[in-house]
Design a protein around this motif. Sequence first.
Motif, PDB file in Angstrom:
ATOM      1  N   LYS A 122       0.800  -1.424  -0.037  1.00 46.50           N
ATOM      2  CA  LYS A 122       0.056   0.070  -0.080  1.00 46.50           C
ATOM      3  C   LYS A 122       0.928   1.189   0.019  1.00 46.50           C
ATOM      4  O   LYS A 122       0.701   2.258  -0.407  1.00 46.50           O
ATOM      5  CB  LYS A 122      -0.933  -0.160   1.078  1.00 46.50           C
ATOM      6  CG  LYS A 122      -0.195  -0.125   2.647  1.00 46.50           C
ATOM      7  CD  LYS A 122      -1.235  -0.299   3.599  1.00 46.50           C
ATOM      8  CE  LYS A 122      -1.301  -1.951   3.886  1.00 46.50           C
ATOM      9  NZ  LYS A 122      -2.661  -2.192   4.998  1.00 46.50           N
ATOM     10  N   ASP A 147      -5.054  -6.017  -0.148  1.00 47.25           N
ATOM     11  CA  ASP A 147      -5.439  -5.556   1.346  1.00 47.25           C
ATOM     12  C   ASP A 147      -6.853  -5.763   1.558  1.00 47.25           C
ATOM     13  O   ASP A 147      -7.610  -5.547   0.776  1.00 47.25           O
ATOM     14  CB  ASP A 147      -5.358  -4.045   1.217  1.00 47.25           C
ATOM     15  CG  ASP A 147      -4.734  -3.586   2.580  1.00 47.25           C
ATOM     16  OD1 ASP A 147      -4.914  -4.308   3.614  1.00 47.25           O
ATOM     17  OD2 ASP A 147      -4.375  -2.250   2.713  1.00 47.25           O
ATOM     18  N   SER A 148      -7.334  -6.298   2.699  1.00 47.18           N
ATOM     19  CA  SER A 148      -8.570  -7.021   2.887  1.00 47.18           C
ATOM     20  C   SER A 148      -9.662  -6.321   2.827  1.00 47.18           C
ATOM     21  O   SER A 148     -10.742  -6.338   1.964  1.00 47.18           O
ATOM     22  CB  SER A 148      -8.527  -7.777   4.210  1.00 47.18           C
ATOM     23  OG  SER A 148      -8.484  -6.952   5.284  1.00 47.18           O
ATOM     24  N   GLU A 149      -9.369  -4.826   3.336  1.00 43.15           N
ATOM     25  CA  GLU A 149     -10.439  -3.789   3.282  1.00 43.15           C
ATOM     26  C   GLU A 149     -10.865  -3.565   1.791  1.00 43.15           C
ATOM     27  O   GLU A 149     -11.757  -3.119   1.058  1.00 43.15           O
ATOM     28  CB  GLU A 149     -10.220  -2.519   3.822  1.00 43.15           C
ATOM     29  CG  GLU A 149      -9.881  -2.688   5.494  1.00 43.15           C
ATOM     30  CD  GLU A 149      -8.649  -3.642   5.931  1.00 43.15           C
ATOM     31  OE1 GLU A 149      -7.660  -3.617   5.064  1.00 43.15           O
ATOM     32  OE2 GLU A 149      -8.483  -3.731   7.119  1.00 43.15           O
ATOM     33  N   ASN A 214      -1.944   2.581   9.955  1.00 44.24           N
ATOM     34  CA  ASN A 214      -2.169   1.655   8.865  1.00 44.24           C
ATOM     35  C   ASN A 214      -3.587   2.135   8.310  1.00 44.24           C
ATOM     36  O   ASN A 214      -3.786   1.913   6.922  1.00 44.24           O
ATOM     37  CB  ASN A 214      -2.420   0.266   9.451  1.00 44.24           C
ATOM     38  CG  ASN A 214      -2.791  -1.078   8.142  1.00 44.24           C
ATOM     39  OD1 ASN A 214      -2.019  -1.058   7.032  1.00 44.24           O
ATOM     40  ND2 ASN A 214      -3.796  -1.640   8.451  1.00 44.24           N
ATOM     41  N   GLU A 218      -4.424   3.275   4.294  1.00 48.23           N
ATOM     42  CA  GLU A 218      -5.516   2.617   3.601  1.00 48.23           C
ATOM     43  C   GLU A 218      -6.471   3.515   3.198  1.00 48.23           C
ATOM     44  O   GLU A 218      -7.091   3.368   2.188  1.00 48.23           O
ATOM     45  CB  GLU A 218      -6.128   1.336   4.611  1.00 48.23           C
ATOM     46  CG  GLU A 218      -5.345   0.220   4.993  1.00 48.23           C
ATOM     47  CD  GLU A 218      -5.873  -0.804   5.513  1.00 48.23           C
ATOM     48  OE1 GLU A 218      -6.961  -0.556   6.052  1.00 48.23           O
ATOM     49  OE2 GLU A 218      -5.336  -1.841   5.467  1.00 48.23           O
TER      50      GLU A 218
HETATM   51 MG    MG Z   1      -5.863  -3.891   5.627  1.00 53.83          MG
END
Ligand code: MG
Length: 380
Positions: A122, A147-149, A214, A218
Motif C-alpha cells: 500500500k 489488502d482485505s479492506e 495503517n 489505507e
Molecule cells: Mg488492511
Amino acid sequence: MKHMISILGSTGSIGRQSLDVIRKLRFGVSALAADSNVNLMEKQIREFVPEIAILRNEKAAAELRVRVFDTKTTVYGGENALIEAAAVGSAGTVITAVVGTAGLKPTLAAIDAKKRIALANKETLVCAGHIVMSRAAEKGAEIIAVDSEHSAIFQCLMAGRKGELKRILLTASGGPFRGKKRKELADITKEQALRHPNWSMGAKITIDSATMMNKGLEFIEAMHLFGARPEQIKGLVHPQSVIHSMVEFRDNSVMAQLGVPDMRIPIELALTYPERHDAVAPELDLTKLGALTFEEPDEDVFTCLKLARELAGRHDVSCAVMNAANEAAVSLFLEDRIGFLDIYELIKSAVDKFGGSAAGSLEDILDADTEARKFVFGRV
Ligand code: MG
Ligand code: NDP
C-alpha cells in the motif's frame, strides 16, 4: 495455459500466504524476490522452481546462488534486480508484497510490462498514488487490491455503477490499544505493540496497526484505487474483523463483504478475478460469531490516523513524507530507540518541515522520501 505469478516479497507474511494459495490453485511461479532470507528462499525455489530468484542483499544472493546451483533457477542480487522479477516475461500477475517505498519502482516496472498487479504494498500508492494509477491507466495494466479492506470495497462496488457510490466505510480492528487513553500509550513496549488481536502480519504493518497509521495509509490507498474523494471515505472501528469494509450507494443501500480474517481470501481473488475458484481459506461460521460491533475511531488517541486523513487530499509531497517518516520511525521503535508516541511526533515534524513542496514527478517524491528518512534518523 498455466497462470504464472511473480512475487515481490515472497518470504514475508503476504508472500508466504500467496505461495500457499498458488500451491492450492496449482498456478506456476515465474519469479520470487525478497531482501535477504536465504534459507526460506532456497526452500521456495526447490518447491516452486521459478525462472529467476532475487535477493536485494548482494551477499545473500551470492550465497543463494551457490546453494541452488543444482536447480533451473537463475539467481540475481541487488536492488535493480527486483525490477527483473516485476517484468519477467512469463508472468501474467505480479504480487507486490515488499514493505514500504521499496515497492514503488518495481510496481511501475510491472505496470510498464502490462502485468496484472495484485497490490499488497500500500505504501506505493500512499507516496505516489497519482503517478502509479495514471501510469496503470495509460498502459492498460490492471491493479487488484490484496489488502482485505480494499478487496472488500472492490467486491462491494460490483453491486452498483460508477457514479452511484456515496461513501466507503473503511473498517478497522482498532488494533491492540483500542479503548486506551493517549497517556496510557506512552510506555507501550515493542512486544505489546506486536501483539495484534486478529491478524498475524509482518512487523511494520503490525506496528502501523497499533498506531492506526495503517488505517491512515489505507484511507489514502482507497482514494487512489477507487477514485474517491477524502470526504467520501469514513473509518469505522469493527473489532471482530469479520466485515472487511462496506460501500454505501446513493440510495443508502449498504453492501458489506464478510469472511474469516485470513489474507488468503483476498489474495486468491486478486489472482483468479474475474473468476472465483474453490476456497483455500476456512469458511465463516456466523453462528459462532456473537455480536458484530462498530464504533468511531478515537483520533485524539490515534493521531497518526487523523494526520493521514488530513493530508490525504493534498497534492504536494506530504503523503510521501508522512509515509517515509513513518517507515523510519517504526524501524527505530522496533530497535527500541524511540518510544511509541515518538512515532507520531517524528512524522508530524517531518511533514511540517518537508511536506509543502510540489509532487510533480517521481523524482520529487523520491527526493522527499529520502529527506524525510534522513530527518527522522538524524533526530535520535
Ligand atoms: Mg488492511
Ligand atoms: P513482511 O515483513 O512479512 O515481509 C516483507 C517481504 O518483503 C519479505 O519477503 C522481505 O524479505 C521483503 N523485502 C523487504 N524489503 C525489501 C527490499 N528492500 N527489497 C526486496 N525485498 C524486500 O511484510 P508483510 O508481508 O506483512 O507486508 C508486505 C506488504 O503488504 C506491506 O506493504 C503491508 O502493508 C502489506 N499488507 C500486509 C498484510 C498482512 O497481512 N501481512 C495485509 C495487508 C497489506 P526478507 O524476508 O528477506 O526480509
